[in-house]
Each structure stands twice: as structure tokens, then as C-alpha cells.
Scaffold this active site. Structure first.
Site, PDB file in Angstrom:
ATOM      1  N   HIS A 169      10.269  -9.166  44.736  1.00 21.06           N
ATOM      2  CA  HIS A 169      10.873  -8.710  43.454  1.00 21.06           C
ATOM      3  C   HIS A 169      10.000  -9.287  42.766  1.00 21.06           C
ATOM      4  O   HIS A 169       8.816 -10.183  42.996  1.00 21.06           O
ATOM      5  CB  HIS A 169      12.112  -9.637  43.796  1.00 21.06           C
ATOM      6  N   GLU A 198      10.182 -11.764  40.357  1.00 20.17           N
ATOM      7  CA  GLU A 198       9.863 -13.429  40.689  1.00 20.17           C
ATOM      8  C   GLU A 198       9.155 -14.146  40.905  1.00 20.17           C
ATOM      9  O   GLU A 198       8.485 -14.773  41.514  1.00 20.17           O
ATOM     10  CB  GLU A 198      11.568 -14.130  40.468  1.00 20.17           C
ATOM     11  N   GLY A 208      16.689 -10.626  32.664  1.00 18.53           N
ATOM     12  CA  GLY A 208      17.522 -11.772  32.440  1.00 18.53           C
ATOM     13  C   GLY A 208      17.037 -11.766  31.043  1.00 18.53           C
ATOM     14  O   GLY A 208      17.783 -12.769  31.319  1.00 18.53           O
ATOM     15  N   SER A 237      18.204  -6.143  33.540  1.00 18.93           N
ATOM     16  CA  SER A 237      19.462  -6.447  32.367  1.00 18.93           C
ATOM     17  C   SER A 237      20.586  -5.531  32.213  1.00 18.93           C
ATOM     18  O   SER A 237      21.033  -5.219  31.556  1.00 18.93           O
ATOM     19  CB  SER A 237      19.080  -6.596  30.955  1.00 18.93           C
TER      20      SER A 237
HETATM   21  P1  PGA Z   1      18.601  -9.678  35.872  1.00 18.44           P
HETATM   22  O1  PGA Z   1      17.924  -9.187  36.951  1.00 18.44           O
HETATM   23  O2  PGA Z   1      20.560  -8.745  36.399  1.00 18.44           O
HETATM   24  O3  PGA Z   1      19.811 -10.869  35.784  1.00 18.44           O
HETATM   25  O4  PGA Z   1      18.342  -8.712  34.643  1.00 18.44           O
HETATM   26  C1  PGA Z   1      17.678  -8.012  37.462  1.00 18.44           C
HETATM   27  C2  PGA Z   1      16.830  -8.623  39.069  1.00 18.44           C
HETATM   28  O5  PGA Z   1      16.003  -9.594  38.935  1.00 18.44           O
HETATM   29  O6  PGA Z   1      16.877  -8.074  40.082  1.00 18.44           O
END
Ligand code: PGA
Length: 250
Positions: A97, A99, A175, A214
Site C-alpha cells: 500500500h 502508505e 485521502g 478517494s
Molecule cells: P482513500 O484511501 O479511499 O481514503 O483515498 C484509499 C486507500 O488508501 O486504499
């Protein structure tokens, strides 16, 4: 083979065991099993057992782990192995992912080792790829996502079957409230499938490619209806059970 669309909730670091139970009570009451889609929930590792227990009578809902370490066990404080995640009820593994990559510095080589670990325990895994905004603006999107794909699968390509999943998540869309247009996402998915085909031939045809970034109640139906988008990976909008029910019914 997983039924499509595949709607996956990534809770990130939200919902400990207590909040997870409350979420699942509302979600299970509001979402009845459907033959025409697959629902996956990725809770934090500490909530895996609680969510698995809540969903025990609902085999239509898959529970996944957001991250694993590649080793089976050892002196790796704070980490979770694929074996432990499986033992806690995980039946899918998220790898790479954004992150993990950009906040925690995870490299393509580490993602590759995590894919090996997922294959070792025999669980389907979802590899995430996606470009950052500067890479997009520099015209490097296709180079970035194909590199992440090739390097992530470097050691497992010969094992890949229809229970492997790919998620395209442009980092600038995660996000932020910015979403790739369905057309943009479809174009990258087409490119990723072509790359997969170059790697593993016709086995690529059956591999689901999810979009994430998002996704919300308002745009889920349009995105999932776009060509080559086989499902959605949803962060923020999956945290509220009511909104998640609307998205999985999209
Ligand atoms: P988000 O995150 O829908 O809050 O943009 C998606 C993700 O990171 O899997």
C-alpha cells in the site's frame, strides 16, 4: 475465482476490536449476501480476530490483513507474519500500500518478499501500485506502475493465478478528495493488464484490477462501471458502516 466487482475496505489505523465489532454488527445487518460481488474488509491486525469472529456466519465476506512481514517468525518487534495473520482469520493479504511505501519507506524489493510470504501461506494477495503527483506530472506514471508490478512479482510470477489481485491507487488521489477520472483509471488498468500479459500470458486475463483513491458513496458506481475496473479499494469512505453498505451495493 472471486466474483466481481470486488469491494474492499481498507480501514488503515482505524477501528480497534471494540469499534470493529460495532461496525460489523451494523454492516452485517444492513448488507445481505450477494452472488454478484465480493466484499473484503482489511481491519488493523489487532482487530482481525474480532472481525473474523463477527463474520463467522458470513463466508461471503473476506477478511484481510493490511500488511505482513516476510519472515515466518523471529525478532521483528511489532510485525505480523503471514502465518500469524492467517491464523487470526485473514484470507487475503494487502502488499505495498502506498502508505507502507511512502510513509514507512517500503521498497519494491521488500514488497517482493511479502508477495513470496503470501504465496508461502497460500493466501490470495493484493499488490498495490500507484504514482505520486510529481511522477505523474513528469509523465512517469506508466514507468512507475509497471516497475512496481514487475519488481513486486519478481519472485512469484510463476505462481500467479486468478486469486492474485492488483490495485491501482494513484498516491495523489489517496485521502485527498481528488479521484482519477474513470477514463484515466481505465487507461492505467489497461496498461497494467498488458504488462501482466507480457509477464504471465493469458493467466493475466482473470486477474482483477481494483481502483483506489478517494472513492466515496457518490463516485463508486461510476468508477466500478468503467471498463477494466474490476473493483474498488476504499479507505476513508469505508470507515462508516452506513456509507460502506452504500458502496458495496453500488
Ligand atoms: P482513500 O484511501 O479511499 O481514503 O483515498 C484509499 C486507500 O488508501 O486504499
Amino acid at each position: 475465482m472471486l466474483k466481481r466487482p470486488i469491494l474492499a475496505a481498507n480501514w488503515k489505523m482505524h477501528h480497534g476490536p471494540t469499534a470493529s465489532k460495532t461496525f460489523m454488527e451494523t454492516f452485517l445487518a444492513g448488507y445481505q449476501p450477494r452472488e454478484d460481488r465480493t466484499v473484503v474488509v482489511f481491519p488493523p491486525a489487532v482487530s482481525l480476530t474480532a472481525v473474523t469472529w463477527m463474520a463467522a456466519s458470513r463466508p461471503d465476506i473476506l477478511i484481510g490483513v493490511q500488511n505482513i512481514h516476510w519472515a515466518e517468525k523471529g525478532a521483528f518487534t511489532g510485525e505480523t507474519s503471514a502465518e500469524m495473520a492467517k491464523d487470526s482469520g485473514a484470507s487475503m493479504i494487502l502488499v505495498g500500500h502506498s502508505e507502507r511505501r511512502h510513509v514507512f519507506g517500503e521498497t519494491d524489493a521488500q514488497c517482493a518478499k511479502k508477495c513470496v510470504a503470501a504465496a508461502r501461506v497460500g493466501l490470495p494477495f493484493m499488490l498495490c501500485v500507484g504514482e505520486k503527483i510529481d511522477q505523474r506530472e513528469a509523465g512517469a506514471t506508466s514507468d512507475v506502475v509497471t516497475r512496481q508490478l514487475r519488481e513486486g512479482l519478481a519472485q512469484v510470477a510463476n505462481l500467479i493465478s486468478a486469486d492474485f489481485l492488483l490495485a491501482y491507487e494513484p498516491v495523489w488521489a489517496i485521502g485527498t478528495g481528488l479521484t482519477a477520472t474513470p477514463g484515466d483509471a481505465s487507461a492505467i488498468h489497461t496498461l497494467l493488464r498488458a504488462e501482466l500479459t507480457a509477464m504471465i500470458g493469458t493467466r493475466a486475463d482473470d486477474i482483477p484490477i481494483l481502483y483506489g483513491g478517494s472513492v466515496n458513496v457518490g463516485n463508486a458506481a461510476t468508477l466500478v462501471a468503467a471498463p477494466e475496473i474490476d473493483g474498488l479499494l476504499v479507505g476513508g469512505a469505508s470507515l462508516d458502516a452506513g456509507s460502506w453498505i452504500k458502496i458495496v451495493e453500488a
